[in-house]
Write an enzyme that holds these catalytic residues in place. Structure first.
Site, short mmCIF file in Angstrom:
data_model
loop_
_atom_site.label_atom_id
_atom_site.label_comp_id
_atom_site.label_asym_id
_atom_site.label_seq_id
_atom_site.Cartn_x
_atom_site.Cartn_y
_atom_site.Cartn_z
N HIS A 55 0.67 -1.57 0.07
CA HIS A 55 -0.06 0.12 0.00
C HIS A 55 1.08 0.81 0.12
O HIS A 55 0.77 2.38 0.51
CB HIS A 55 -0.89 0.11 1.14
N ASN A 128 -10.18 -2.59 2.66
CA ASN A 128 -10.01 -2.55 1.64
C ASN A 128 -11.12 -1.96 0.59
O ASN A 128 -12.05 -2.25 1.74
CB ASN A 128 -9.24 -3.83 1.02
N TYR A 338 1.32 -4.08 11.86
CA TYR A 338 0.85 -3.09 11.72
C TYR A 338 1.63 -1.85 12.32
O TYR A 338 2.53 -1.04 11.84
CB TYR A 338 0.13 -2.02 11.30
C1 HEM Z 1 -1.92 -10.91 7.88
C2 HEM Z 1 -2.67 -9.78 6.73
C3 HEM Z 1 -1.16 -9.07 6.24
C4 HEM Z 1 -0.41 -8.42 7.19
C5 HEM Z 1 0.81 -9.04 7.83
C6 HEM Z 1 -0.58 -6.89 6.80
C7 HEM Z 1 0.77 -6.31 6.45
C8 HEM Z 1 0.46 -4.75 6.36
C9 HEM Z 1 1.54 -3.67 6.68
C10 HEM Z 1 3.40 -4.11 7.26
C11 HEM Z 1 1.24 -2.68 5.86
C12 HEM Z 1 2.23 -0.93 6.16
C13 HEM Z 1 1.71 -0.33 6.87
C14 HEM Z 1 2.44 0.87 7.28
O1 HEM Z 1 3.50 0.63 6.76
O2 HEM Z 1 1.55 1.98 7.84
C15 HEM Z 1 -0.15 -2.14 5.46
C16 HEM Z 1 -0.58 -1.64 5.11
C17 HEM Z 1 -1.90 -1.89 4.20
N1 HEM Z 1 -3.00 -2.88 4.58
FE1 HEM Z 1 -2.42 -5.01 5.16
N2 HEM Z 1 -1.43 -6.68 6.08
C18 HEM Z 1 -2.79 -7.50 5.98
C19 HEM Z 1 -3.54 -7.67 5.17
C20 HEM Z 1 -4.48 -6.92 5.31
C21 HEM Z 1 -5.84 -7.01 4.65
C22 HEM Z 1 -6.76 -8.48 4.52
C23 HEM Z 1 -5.96 -5.70 4.64
C24 HEM Z 1 -7.56 -4.62 4.06
C25 HEM Z 1 -8.38 -5.78 4.45
C26 HEM Z 1 -5.14 -4.50 4.56
C27 HEM Z 1 -5.30 -3.24 4.73
C28 HEM Z 1 -4.33 -2.68 4.30
C29 HEM Z 1 -4.34 -1.16 4.44
C30 HEM Z 1 -5.75 -0.42 3.91
C31 HEM Z 1 -2.62 -0.62 4.15
C32 HEM Z 1 -2.18 0.56 3.93
C33 HEM Z 1 -2.72 1.25 5.26
C34 HEM Z 1 -2.46 3.14 5.16
O3 HEM Z 1 -3.33 3.51 4.48
O4 HEM Z 1 -1.54 3.25 5.77
N3 HEM Z 1 -4.50 -5.66 4.93
N4 HEM Z 1 -0.49 -3.95 5.61
#
Ligand code: HEM
Length: 648
Positions: A55, A128, A338
C-alpha cells in the site's frame, strides 16, 4: 523589504545567500565551512522514509463521520452512538502492489483505511475496497505479497509468480474472481465501496457481544475502468486517483460513503454454515442484512502530503471501548504487523505525529523518550505506575468481550464447514451477466496465458473450474482450446490491453489488418467468431511482424478452436489455407511472425510440443528473444484489434 520573512538555517540564523555556494575565490572550490550548503544537502538526502511494504502509493483526506442511526444496541462505542454524533476522521486510500511511484489505474485492490478520532481515543478501521481477501492465514501474507511484487531476478511483477501462488492457494479463487471482474479496477477512489473485510466484535453497554462486518457504500456511485481504459489512463496520468480526490475536494464536491454493518449475535457464529471468521468469504445479505449506521464525508485536503499522508499510520489493533477483534486469524496477525511496521517506518514516537495522535482526547501514559521525541516528553511527571502522584490509572473496564476458546494449541487445518474454497466464487460468477463473465474470463485468460509452466496453468484453471465448470473452461480454452470459441475478440482483448498494451511498434497497422481480414474472409469454414491476429506492440517485434506480413502473412488465429500459424513467409494465401488443420496446428519451419491468443498448444515440426503462450513465443521466435521476454514481445495492439473486428 522590511516585512519579508527572513530565510534561516535549521538553527534559525539568517541565511545571507541562498543562490551561491561559498567558494575559495570566484572560481575556486566549494568550502566545507558553508554550513547552509552542507545542511541543505544533508537534509535533502534524508527526505525519504521507507515506503510502506505494501500500500505504498496512497492519498488521504480529512473529514467526519456522522451517526444517522443509533446502534447502541450492539456497541457502546461512542463514535457510533447517538444520532448526529460527529467524529473527525482521516482516510487514506491506496493501491497495494505498486511502489510509491507506480501508476494508480491498475488492477489491484484499493486500501480504504479510516481513522476515527473518537473521544475515547483513535479507532482505526484498516480495510480494502473488497469484502474479502486472498488468503485467511497471516503466515501466508509475506509469501503472497512476494508473489505480487517484483521478482528477485527480473525485478518486475511476474505472471508466473502471481499465478503460481494462486494455483497453490485455492482459497483465493473468490478474491481473484472479484479482482479480475468488472470491479477490479476502480475508476477513482471516490467511486468505490470500502469494507472492513474482517469480522470484528462489538460489545454493548450490557456486555452483550456481536460479530460485525463493515460496508462503506459510496454515495458517488460505482465507476470502474476496463483493462483497456486503465492501460491508457495509467500511462497518460499515473496519478489519476490522487488528482481525482484532491481536485474534487478542492472543488468542494465532498465525497461521502454510507456506513452499513452486518451484525451477527455471537451465539450464531458456531452454527453458521459459513465460518464467519473466514476472510475469503462474505456473509450473504439474506442471512445478515445491512444496517445503516451513518455517513463518512471527506471535506479537507491535507495541507502537506508528507506530514499527514506519508506519515499516517493506521493500526488494526487501535480499538476503542465497544469494539474489538474476532478470532479471524488474519486479523489477529494484523494486530501485530502494523504497529511493528510503524515502529520501523516512522519510529517509536510515530503516535505523537499530529495525524496519528488523538484529536478528541489526549494520550496520557508512561511511555517516554525514544528517537524523535519532540513534545515535552511528560515533563516532570512520574514515568512509572502505580504511583502516589496522581498519575493516570487504568479503568478496569475491558474494551470488548472476550473470545471463547477451546482445544489444544497447535497448527490446524482450516475449518471449512459446508462451504469450500469455491462455492462463493461460483456464486459470484453465476450472478454476473454474460458480458461481465466474458470480461472476467478475458482478464484471467490474459494473466494465465502469460504463464510458461503448464502445471501452473492447469492448477489455476482447475480452481476456476471447481467454482463453476463453465468458468474454468472459458479461460482454460486459451490453454487448451477444445470445443469452444476460445479466440473471440473478447479473448483477444486482454492481450490487447494488458499491462503492456499500447499502440507502439506496429508501423503499418492497416496493411497487417487488411492481410488478416482477407485471410479470414478467404477461409470458407470460418465460424462466426471474430478473427484475430495478435501483433506485437514492441518496436522491434512490430517491425518484424510487418515484415512478415509483407511476405505473406505472419500468422493468425481464427475460428472457434482452430489455430492457424505460418512459419516463415507464405507464398500465397492458398498455402495458408492448405496449412489449416484442426486444433493442433502443424507449423513448418522455425519461425513465425504471428501470435496466438492464449497458451495454445502447437506442434512445431522438428521441435518439441511446446506451449505457445505469450511468454513462450519469444523463445520460439528467435528474433523476439533476448532482452525482451516473450510476454513483452507479443502483447497485442488494441488499436489493431479494433480494426480487426470484421465489418457487420
Ligand atoms: C496478515 C495479513 C496482513 C498483513 C501482515 C498486513 C501488513 C501490512 C503492513 C505491514 C502494512 C504497512 C503499514 C505501514 O507501514 O503503515 C499494511 C498496509 C495496509 N494494509 Fe495490510 N496486511 C495484511 C492484510 C490486510 C488486509 C486483509 C487488508 C484489508 C482488509 C489490509 C489493508 C491494508 C491497508 C489499507 C494498508 C494501508 C494503510 C495505510 O493507508 O497506511 N491488509 N499491511
Amino acid at each position: 523589504m522590511p516585512d519579508r520573512r527572513i530565510l534561516t538555517t535549521e538553527s534559525g540564523a539568517p541565511v545571507a545567500d541562498n543562490q551561491h555556494s561559498q567558494t575559495a575565490g570566484p572560481g575556486g572550490p566549494v568550502l566545507l565551512q558553508d554550513q547552509h550548503l552542507v545542511e541543505k544537502l544533508a537534509r535533502f538526502n534524508r527526505e525519504r522514509i521507507p515506503e510502506r511494504v505494501v500500500h505504498a502509493r496512497g492519498s488521504g483526506a480529512y473529514g467526519y463521520f456522522e451517526v444517522a442511526r443509533d446502534v447502541s444496541a450492539y456497541t457502546r462505542a461512542k463514535v457510533f452512538n447517538g444520532v448526529g454524533t460527529r467524529t473527525e476522521t482521516f482516510v487514506r486510500f491506496s493501491t497495494v502492489a505498486g511502489g510509491r511511484g507506480a501508476p494508480e489505474a491498475v488492477r489491484d485492490p484499493r486500501g480504504f483505511a479510516v481513522k476515527f478520532y473518537t473521544v475515547d481515543g483513535n479507532y482505526d478501521l484498516v480495510g480494502n475496497n473488497t469484502p474479502i481477501f486472498f488468503i485467511r492465514d497471516p503466515l501466508k501474507f509475506p509469501d503472497f505479497i512476494h508473489s505480487q511484487k517484483p521478482d528477485p531476478f527480473t525485478n518486475r511483477q511476474e505472471p508466473e509468480n502471481v499465478w503460481d501462488f494462486f494455483s497453490h492457494s485455492p482459497e483465493a479463487t473468490h478474491m481473484f474472481t472479484w479482482l479480475f471482474g468488472d470491479r477490479g479496477i476502480p475508476a477513482n477512489y471516490r467511486q468505490m465501496d470500502g469494507f472492513g473485510s474482517h469480522t470484528f466484535s462489538w460489545t454493548n453497554a450490557r456486555g452483550e457481544q456481536f460479530y460485525v462486518k463493515y460496508h462503506f457504500k459510496t454515495d458517488q456511485g460505482i465507476a470502474t475502468l476496463t483493462t483497456q481504459e486503465a492501460a491508457v489512463l495509467a500511462g497518460a496520468n499515473p496519478e489519476s486517483h490522487n488528482s481525482d480526490l484532491l481536485e474534487a475536494i478542492e472543488r468542494r464536491e465532498y465525497p461521502s460513503w454510507t456506513l452499513k454493518v452486518q451484525v451477527m449475535p455471537v451465539a450464531e457464529a458456531v452454527g453458521y454454515r459459513i465460518n464467519p471468521f473466514d476472510l475469503t468469504k462474505v456473509w450473504p445479505y439474506a442471512d445478515y442484512p445491512l444496517i445503516e449506521v451513518g455517513k463518512l464525508v471527506l471535506d479537507k485536503n491535507p495541507d502537506n502530503y508528507f506530514a499527514d499522508v506519508e506519515q499516517s499510520a493506521f493500526d488494526p489493533g487501535n480499538f476503542v471501548p465497544g469494539i474489538g477483534p474476532s478470532p479471524d486469524k488474519m486479523l489477529q496477525g494484523r494486530l501485530f504487523a502494523y504497529g511493528d511496521a510503524h515502529r520501523y517506518r516512522l519510529g517509536i514516537n510515530h503516535t505523537r505525529i499530529p495525524v496519528n495522535a488523538p484529536h478528541a482526547t489526549k494520550a496520557d501514559n508512561y511511555g517516554r523518550d525514544g528517537a524523535m521525541r519532540f513534545d515535552s516528553n511528560g515533563g516532570r511527571s512520574k514515568n512509572y505506575e502505580p504511583n502516589s502522584f496522581d498519575g493516570p490509572a487504568e479503568t478496569n473496564e475491558p474494551h470488548y468481550g472476550g473470545l471463547d476458546t477451546t482445544g489444544v494449541s497447535g497448527t490446524y487445518e482450516w475449518d471449512r464447514r459446508e462451504t469450500d474454497d469455491f462455492a462463493q466464487a461460483g456464486a459470484l460468477y453465476s450472478l454476473i451477466d454474460d458480458a461481465a463473465k466474458r470480461r472476467l474470463v478475458d482478464n484471467i485468460a490474459d494473466g494465465v496465458a502469460q504463464v510458461e509452466h503448464s502445471a501452473i496453468v492447469d492448477r489455476s484453471v482447475s480452481c476456476f473450474r471447481s467454482a463453476d465448470p463453465d468458468y474454468g473452461d472459458a479461460p482454460g480454452a486459451k490453454a487448451r482450446p477444445e470445443g469452444r470459441c476460445g479466440l473471440t475478440s473478447a479473448d483477444a482483448a486482454p492481450f490487447a490491453a494488458g499491462e503492456l498494451g499500447g499502440a507502439r511498434g506496429v508501423d503499418d497497422q492497416d496493411r497487417t489488418r487488411r492481410l488478416v481480414r482477407d485471410a479470414v474472409r478467404n477461409t470458407p469454414e470460418n465460424p462466426p467468431c471474430a478473427p484475430h491476429a495478435f501483433v506485437a506492440h514492441d518496436d522491434q517485434v512490430g517491425a518484424d511482424l510487418c515484415r512478415h506480413a509483407d511476405d505473406g502473412f505472419g500468422g493468425i488465429a481464427c475460428g472457434s478452436v482452430d489455430l492457424r500459424l505460418h512459419a516463415g513467409p507464405l507464398r500465397d494465401r492458398d498455402e495458408l489455407r492448405e496449412q489449416r488443420v484442426s486444433r493442433r496446428e502443424v507449423v513448418r519451419g522455425e519461425e513465425f511472425g504471428g501470435q496466438v491468443g492464449g497458451a495454445n498448444r502447437l506442434r512445431f515440426v522438428g521441435g518439441d510440443d511446446v506451449q505457445v503462450g505469450a511468454a513462450r513465443l519469444g523463445k520460439v521466435h528467435g528474433r523476439l528473444d533476448g532482452a525482451q521476454r516473450g510476454r513483452r514481445a507479443v502483447c497485442a495492439n488494441q488499436k489493431l484489434l479494433e480494426h480487426l473486428t470484421p465489418p457487420p
